[in-house]
Motif scaffolding. Structure first.
Motif, mmCIF file in Angstrom:
data_model
loop_
_atom_site.group_PDB
_atom_site.id
_atom_site.type_symbol
_atom_site.label_atom_id
_atom_site.label_comp_id
_atom_site.label_asym_id
_atom_site.label_seq_id
_atom_site.Cartn_x
_atom_site.Cartn_y
_atom_site.Cartn_z
ATOM 1 N N PRO A 6 7.348 2.602 3.659
ATOM 2 C CA PRO A 6 6.739 3.611 2.091
ATOM 3 C C PRO A 6 6.051 3.016 1.435
ATOM 4 N N ASP A 7 4.563 3.748 0.860
ATOM 5 C CA ASP A 7 3.623 2.427 0.483
ATOM 6 C C ASP A 7 3.382 2.349 -0.769
ATOM 7 N N GLY A 8 2.424 0.971 -1.544
ATOM 8 C CA GLY A 8 2.873 0.663 -2.652
ATOM 9 C C GLY A 8 2.136 1.348 -3.552
ATOM 10 N N GLY A 9 2.901 1.616 -4.593
ATOM 11 C CA GLY A 9 2.506 2.018 -5.767
ATOM 12 C C GLY A 9 1.052 1.475 -7.192
ATOM 13 N N GLY A 10 1.485 0.486 -6.425
ATOM 14 C CA GLY A 10 0.827 -0.561 -7.336
ATOM 15 C C GLY A 10 -1.061 -0.412 -7.802
ATOM 16 N N ARG A 53 -3.587 6.816 0.063
ATOM 17 C CA ARG A 53 -2.917 6.204 -0.120
ATOM 18 C C ARG A 53 -3.047 4.891 0.129
ATOM 19 N N GLN A 54 -1.833 4.098 -0.987
ATOM 20 C CA GLN A 54 -2.273 2.880 -0.843
ATOM 21 C C GLN A 54 -1.133 1.939 0.235
ATOM 22 N N PRO A 55 -1.001 0.779 0.907
ATOM 23 C CA PRO A 55 -0.135 0.265 1.593
ATOM 24 C C PRO A 55 0.394 -0.345 0.875
ATOM 25 N N SER A 56 2.109 -0.602 1.487
ATOM 26 C CA SER A 56 2.477 -1.503 0.686
ATOM 27 C C SER A 56 2.746 -2.910 1.232
ATOM 28 N N LEU A 57 2.778 -3.643 0.943
ATOM 29 C CA LEU A 57 2.952 -5.219 1.804
ATOM 30 C C LEU A 57 3.885 -5.171 3.197
ATOM 31 N N LEU A 59 3.175 -2.558 4.747
ATOM 32 C CA LEU A 59 2.784 -2.138 5.618
ATOM 33 C C LEU A 59 1.830 -2.492 6.716
#
Length: 207
Positions: A6-10, A53-57, A59
């Motif tokens: 999952p991508d980060g949502g921050g 989209r922004q990557p999560s840590l 990812l």
């Protein structure tokens, strides 16, 4: 294809998107090939590379491993520059096994540079064997170097350069000990790892 991370949502990371594309291209991957390697769809990776989209840590960690880099590099972070100069008095003495060391080169380098004092009688029974190369320069005193089946006596100004897989032993041959400049290619070794080990006589110890 495995499940997508999952991508980060921050907070948005605007600098990441172009760097993801840069590192992918630098590694010679097409969008489709990189997506397969990462377990993502090409459309998902494209959205990451265009900032949609922004990557999560997790990812980011996956991306860094796939591209052979670090999360810090992906984020554009830079460590402070290391000074190439080590001033007199800056290195702290480290004592181990009767020897005294001063780290006089930069940390994390392929070549580790030390100033070493060997007192008389220290570790005369310890033979070292380890991967790498060693180079030494006698500053003061006399050094007895046992190298394989050979014995050498070195005076100030003398040097030696050898493969450290050859069994070797360094001992002081003068009453006041011996002072050396010492360079070795053990990137991950601590200074005291060069002189500590078990064994007596001519039994080789891992350095």
């Amino acid at each position: 294809m495995g499940p997508e991370i999952p991508d980060g949502g921050g907070e948005a990371l605007p600098a990441v998107a172009p760097r993801l594309r840069e590192f992918r291209r630098r590694g010679g991957f097409s969008l489709e090939a990189a997506a397969r390697r990462l377990g993502l769809s090409p459309a998902h990776l494209s959205r990451l590379e265009t900032g949609q989209r922004q990557p999560s840590l997790p990812l980011l960690l996956t991306l860094a491993r796939a591209y052979g880099t670090t999360v810090s590099d992906l984020l554009g972070e830079r460590a402070p520059e290391r000074s190439p100069v080590v001033r007199a008095g800056e290195p702290e003495a480290v004592r181990a096994g009767g020897w005294t060391y001063w780290q006089i080169g930069g940390p994390g380098r392929a070549m580790q540079t030390l100033r070493v004092h060997l007192p008389p009688g220290a570790q005369q029974d310890l033979v070292r064997v380890h991967p790498g190369e060693e180079w030494l320069y006698v500053l003061d005193g006399r050094l007895r170097l046992s190298l394989g089946g050979e014995r050498h006596l070195l005076d100030p100004g003398d040097t030696a350069h050898y493969d450290s897989l050859t069994p070797h032993r360094l001992t002081a041959a003068s009453e006041g000990g011996v002072e050396l400049l010492f360079v070795h290619t053990l990137l991950r070794s601590q200074p005291d790892a060069l002189c500590l080990g078990g064994g007596t006589g001519d039994r080789a110890a891992q350095g």
